[in-house]
Design an enzyme around this catalytic site. Structure first.
Site, PDB file in Angstrom:
ATOM      1  N   LEU A  18       0.861  -1.207  -0.222  1.00 50.65           N
ATOM      2  CA  LEU A  18      -0.271   0.158  -0.172  1.00 50.65           C
ATOM      3  C   LEU A  18       0.725   1.463   0.198  1.00 50.65           C
ATOM      4  O   LEU A  18       0.167   1.880  -0.404  1.00 50.65           O
ATOM      5  CB  LEU A  18      -1.198   0.184   0.902  1.00 50.65           C
ATOM      6  CG  LEU A  18      -2.292  -1.318   1.392  1.00 50.65           C
ATOM      7  CD1 LEU A  18      -2.400  -0.753   2.715  1.00 50.65           C
ATOM      8  CD2 LEU A  18      -3.044  -0.585   0.441  1.00 50.65           C
ATOM      9  N   LYS A 185       7.654   1.880  20.539  1.00 52.23           N
ATOM     10  CA  LYS A 185       8.893   1.583  20.932  1.00 52.23           C
ATOM     11  C   LYS A 185      10.448   1.709  19.000  1.00 52.23           C
ATOM     12  O   LYS A 185       9.726   0.966  18.651  1.00 52.23           O
ATOM     13  CB  LYS A 185       9.553   0.107  21.731  1.00 52.23           C
ATOM     14  CG  LYS A 185       8.765  -0.009  23.037  1.00 52.23           C
ATOM     15  CD  LYS A 185       9.618   0.709  23.607  1.00 52.23           C
ATOM     16  CE  LYS A 185       9.130   0.571  25.011  1.00 52.23           C
ATOM     17  NZ  LYS A 185      10.170   1.722  26.338  1.00 52.23           N
ATOM     18  N   LYS A 187      13.228   0.417  19.164  1.00 52.21           N
ATOM     19  CA  LYS A 187      14.873  -0.303  19.239  1.00 52.21           C
ATOM     20  C   LYS A 187      14.556  -1.468  18.419  1.00 52.21           C
ATOM     21  O   LYS A 187      15.455  -1.356  17.093  1.00 52.21           O
ATOM     22  CB  LYS A 187      14.826  -0.926  20.660  1.00 52.21           C
ATOM     23  CG  LYS A 187      15.921  -1.516  20.635  1.00 52.21           C
ATOM     24  CD  LYS A 187      17.558  -1.378  20.604  1.00 52.21           C
ATOM     25  CE  LYS A 187      17.010  -1.211  22.113  1.00 52.21           C
ATOM     26  NZ  LYS A 187      18.276  -0.103  22.697  1.00 52.21           N
ATOM     27  N   CYS A 380     -17.280 -15.212 -12.775  1.00 50.22           N
ATOM     28  CA  CYS A 380     -16.234 -16.470 -12.604  1.00 50.22           C
ATOM     29  C   CYS A 380     -17.033 -17.639 -12.480  1.00 50.22           C
ATOM     30  O   CYS A 380     -18.356 -17.836 -13.217  1.00 50.22           O
ATOM     31  CB  CYS A 380     -14.793 -16.290 -12.291  1.00 50.22           C
ATOM     32  SG  CYS A 380     -13.586 -17.376 -13.421  1.00 50.22           S
ATOM     33  N   LEU A 381     -16.371 -17.868 -10.616  1.00 47.06           N
ATOM     34  CA  LEU A 381     -17.045 -19.196 -10.392  1.00 47.06           C
ATOM     35  C   LEU A 381     -19.011 -18.356 -10.571  1.00 47.06           C
ATOM     36  O   LEU A 381     -19.147 -19.196 -10.729  1.00 47.06           O
ATOM     37  CB  LEU A 381     -16.584 -19.964  -9.053  1.00 47.06           C
ATOM     38  CG  LEU A 381     -17.306 -21.155  -8.280  1.00 47.06           C
ATOM     39  CD1 LEU A 381     -17.751 -22.382  -9.392  1.00 47.06           C
ATOM     40  CD2 LEU A 381     -16.470 -20.795  -7.584  1.00 47.06           C
ATOM     41  N   GLY A 382     -19.204 -17.545 -10.303  1.00 44.65           N
ATOM     42  CA  GLY A 382     -19.781 -17.203  -9.462  1.00 44.65           C
ATOM     43  C   GLY A 382     -20.463 -17.312 -10.984  1.00 44.65           C
ATOM     44  O   GLY A 382     -22.242 -17.361 -10.662  1.00 44.65           O
ATOM     45  N   HIS A 506     -12.769 -11.334 -14.747  1.00 47.18           N
ATOM     46  CA  HIS A 506     -12.860 -10.852 -13.922  1.00 47.18           C
ATOM     47  C   HIS A 506     -12.414  -9.380 -13.851  1.00 47.18           C
ATOM     48  O   HIS A 506     -10.988  -8.953 -13.891  1.00 47.18           O
ATOM     49  CB  HIS A 506     -11.388 -10.832 -12.835  1.00 47.18           C
ATOM     50  CG  HIS A 506     -11.302 -13.126 -12.314  1.00 47.18           C
ATOM     51  ND1 HIS A 506     -11.990 -13.587 -11.005  1.00 47.18           N
ATOM     52  CD2 HIS A 506     -11.340 -14.132 -13.057  1.00 47.18           C
ATOM     53  CE1 HIS A 506     -12.058 -14.775 -10.811  1.00 47.18           C
ATOM     54  NE2 HIS A 506     -11.366 -15.210 -11.885  1.00 47.18           N
ATOM     55  N   GLU A 508     -12.467  -7.312 -11.369  1.00 47.31           N
ATOM     56  CA  GLU A 508     -12.089  -6.297 -10.179  1.00 47.31           C
ATOM     57  C   GLU A 508     -10.573  -6.393 -10.562  1.00 47.31           C
ATOM     58  O   GLU A 508     -10.232  -5.431  -9.713  1.00 47.31           O
ATOM     59  CB  GLU A 508     -12.404  -7.414  -8.749  1.00 47.31           C
ATOM     60  CG  GLU A 508     -11.618  -8.910  -8.859  1.00 47.31           C
ATOM     61  CD  GLU A 508     -12.208 -10.597  -9.753  1.00 47.31           C
ATOM     62  OE1 GLU A 508     -12.934  -9.917 -10.951  1.00 47.31           O
ATOM     63  OE2 GLU A 508     -11.901 -11.278  -9.133  1.00 47.31           O
TER      64      GLU A 508
HETATM   65  N1  GLN Z   1     -13.099 -23.447 -10.873  1.00 52.58           N
HETATM   66  C1  GLN Z   1     -13.129 -22.328 -12.120  1.00 52.58           C
HETATM   67  C2  GLN Z   1     -12.825 -22.263 -13.303  1.00 52.58           C
HETATM   68  O1  GLN Z   1     -11.935 -23.065 -13.285  1.00 52.58           O
HETATM   69  C3  GLN Z   1     -13.804 -21.163 -12.086  1.00 52.58           C
HETATM   70  C4  GLN Z   1     -12.513 -20.618 -11.494  1.00 52.58           C
HETATM   71  C5  GLN Z   1     -12.709 -18.888 -11.199  1.00 52.58           C
HETATM   72  O2  GLN Z   1     -13.884 -18.580 -10.394  1.00 52.58           O
HETATM   73  N2  GLN Z   1     -11.602 -17.991 -11.293  1.00 52.58           N
HETATM   74  O3  GLN Z   1     -14.034 -22.456 -14.211  1.00 52.58           O
END
Ligand code: GLN
Length: 536
Positions: A18, A185, A187, A380-382, A506, A508
């Site tokens: 950071l 401190k 030290k 992704c997984l979501g 992703h 994010e």
């Molecule tokens: N496990 C899932 C895949 O490989 C999703 C990967 C992830 O969420 N980065 O496709």
């Protein structure tokens, strides 16, 4: 060309990343072109194969490099775009040196840490500096670690080569507060600087991490014992409200002036107005509050979903509202049902993940969001979870699943990508990095982005199974984004829902406080709508 090196003293987790990011931000406000990178002394080639318990999030770059999460801070705080050359590990260096040795490049010489390993480290420094005014390099770990020694030795040599006037050593250290003594401190910091000096590195600036303000006496003492000018002893208190206050705090301590003066850089005064307005929106937003439930399996870890949490905060900046994150363990949802853990949420986000632990809880969360018309953002997984849920509960494909969790499912609506089938090695073999995604007209994603085509970063092995596309689309799960070259489904949306969007990539990894990501902004805006409708 100027070089800044950031080392850490006393303990790990001091927030060197950071501090490096904030310093980069500060130098950018003086119109300097900066790049920030990290050297990690561990032997893994990259963090891509490490467990979130060990390492927190793996941050993916445009070029597909799987890197340390500090690179996320660097990209969020500044405008620099990083590449695989900006996260060097001992593993990479040794891999390279040993390849050279096998090829016979060393012409029969004995291969040694000095000079062969240190030469590789220096070569990477020279290469990474190209095209910028200032290269900031953070050294992972703590001074005194055995594995960090070759890096510090290389920095010492490098400083001699490019000229001491062109290099600046910043040591970030801890001033522990001893309750019994009622004081901070110095030290441990003295001793950690002594360790650095033993190697031949004299820090120019001391950044002191502390929970309490420092006294003048302490600055004097640290200056004397650490051989650092008193004005170069900088206080860095814990930030209470937001990490994005850090550039402002450091500016107040005179950090940017100190750095440009010491490096002899001629740069305009800093203009902090952009950061002030970001911080204003973060700490006293005008537009209400939303509660976003993040349903994952590493919710107790501070760092596992770092970029997701940051992107939500950025979306708060974008909407001028406060975003409160509720961390929900998907295994709790699995055990108790969704209602108990999600009823207070204005939005539900399911982040990326691997392995089947907690998956059924995530599917329940997606079902809850869909049925109760709660804004849902699947990443992704979501996204894969949203598809599985839709296939099971709307299409009626009982037991539909991802081949990742059940290889023999009758309905593999998520399946392994063709080019992943024969891959055995785990490191750097997923579908990684930035790819184009063409957005479908009339979709929520298209309207959030405000453009036809975007590039987003990926990290996955499994994908939406096109064999089910027709049926899923007819049942109302719209395809909103496609990879044009390979016809891969990258975005899905539930038609009959205020905002239920799943993305295979992703987002994010491309959000910044100064440029919140459009999808996160749209998601939070929808959640805000829901929250204010409920208030009325
Ligand atoms: N496990 C899932 C895949 O490989 C999703 C990967 C992830 O969420 N980065 O496709």
């Amino acid at each position: 060309m100027k070089y800044i090196f950031i080392t850490g003293g006393v303990v790990s987790s001091l927030g060197k990343g950071l501090t490096s990011g904030a310093l980069g931000a500060l130098l950018e406000t003086r119109k300097l072109n900066v790049r920030i990178q990290k050297f990690d002394p561990y032997l893994n080639v990259d963090p891509g194969t490490m467990s979130p318990f060990q390492h927190g999030e793996v941050y993916v770059l445009d070029d597909g490099a799987e890197t340390d999460l500090d690179l996320g801070h660097y990209e969020r705080f500044t405008h620099c775009k990083l590449s695989k050359f900006n996260n060097l590990t001992s593993g990479q260096i040794y891999e390279h040196v040993l390849q050279k040795e096998r090829r016979g490049d060393y012409l029969g010489k004995t291969v040694q840490v000095i000079p062969h390993v240190t030469n590789e480290i220096k070569a990477r420094l020279y290469a990474a500096g190209e095209g910028v005014d200032v290269l900031i390099t953070e050294i992972g770990g703590t001074v005194g670690d055995i594995e960090g020694l070759p890096f510090l030795e290389a920095l010492r040599q490098f400083s001699l080569e490019v000229g001491r006037e062109n290099t600046l050593f910043i040591h970030v250290t801890l001033l522990p507060y001893l309750k019994a003594a009622g004081e901070l401190k110095t030290k441990p910091s003295q001793q950690s600087v002594a360790k650095l000096r033993e190697i031949g590195i004299q820090p120019d600036i001391l950044v002191c991490r502390t929970e309490q303000p420092m006294t003048d006496d302490m600055r004097q003492k640290l200056s004397l014992f650490c051989n650092v000018e008193q004005k170069a002893v900088i206080e860095e208190m814990d930030v209470k409200r937001s990490i994005y206050e850090l550039p402002l705090m450091l500016a107040e301590e005179g950090m940017d002036r100190l750095v440009v003066d010491k490096l002899g850089i001629d740069a305009p005064e800093s203009d902090m107005s952009a950061w002030s307005s970001i911080v204003r929106r973060l700490v006293s937003p005008k537009g209400g509050e939303v509660k976003i439930a993040v349903v994952g399996k590493y919710i107790d870890l501070q760092d596992a979903y770092k970029s997701i949490y940051e992107s939500l905060a950025h979306a708060g900046v974008g909407n001028d509202c406060s975003v409160k994150i509720i961390r929900v363990d998907s295994e709790d949802v699995e055990r108790d049902g969704a209602q108990k853990h999600l009823s207070g949420a204005d939005g539900i986000l399911i982040p990326g993940g691997f392995g089947d632990r907690g998956i059924e809880g995530k599917i329940l969360a997606a079902k809850y969001a869909r049925e109760n018309k709660i804004p849902y953002f699947g990443i992704c997984l979501g996204m894969q979870i949203a598809v599985i849920e839709y296939a099971r509960d709307v299409l009626g494909l009982d037991g539909a699943n991802s081949a990742e969790f059940n290889e023999s499912t009758l309905y593999p609506v998520i399946t392994i990508m063709d080019d992943q089938k024969d891959i055995v090695d785990k490191g750097a073999t997923m579908r990684l990095g930035s790819y184009e995604c063409a957005l479908v007209d009339g979709s929520k994603a298209r309207s959030a982005y405000g453009q036809n085509s975007v590039r987003e970063r990926h990290r996955h092995r499994f994908e939406y199974n096109n064999a089910y596309r027709k049926r899923l689309e007819e049942a109302g799960l719209m395809v909103a984004g496609l990879n044009p070259k390979r016809n891969l489904v990258e975005i899905v949306e539930v038609k009959d829902h205020p905002w239920m969007v799943g993305v295979q990539f992703h987002p994010e990894f491309q959000s910044k406080p100064s440029k919140p990501h459009p999808l996160f902004c749209a998601f939070v805006a929808e959640a805000l709508k829901k929250a204010s409708a409920e208030k009325k």
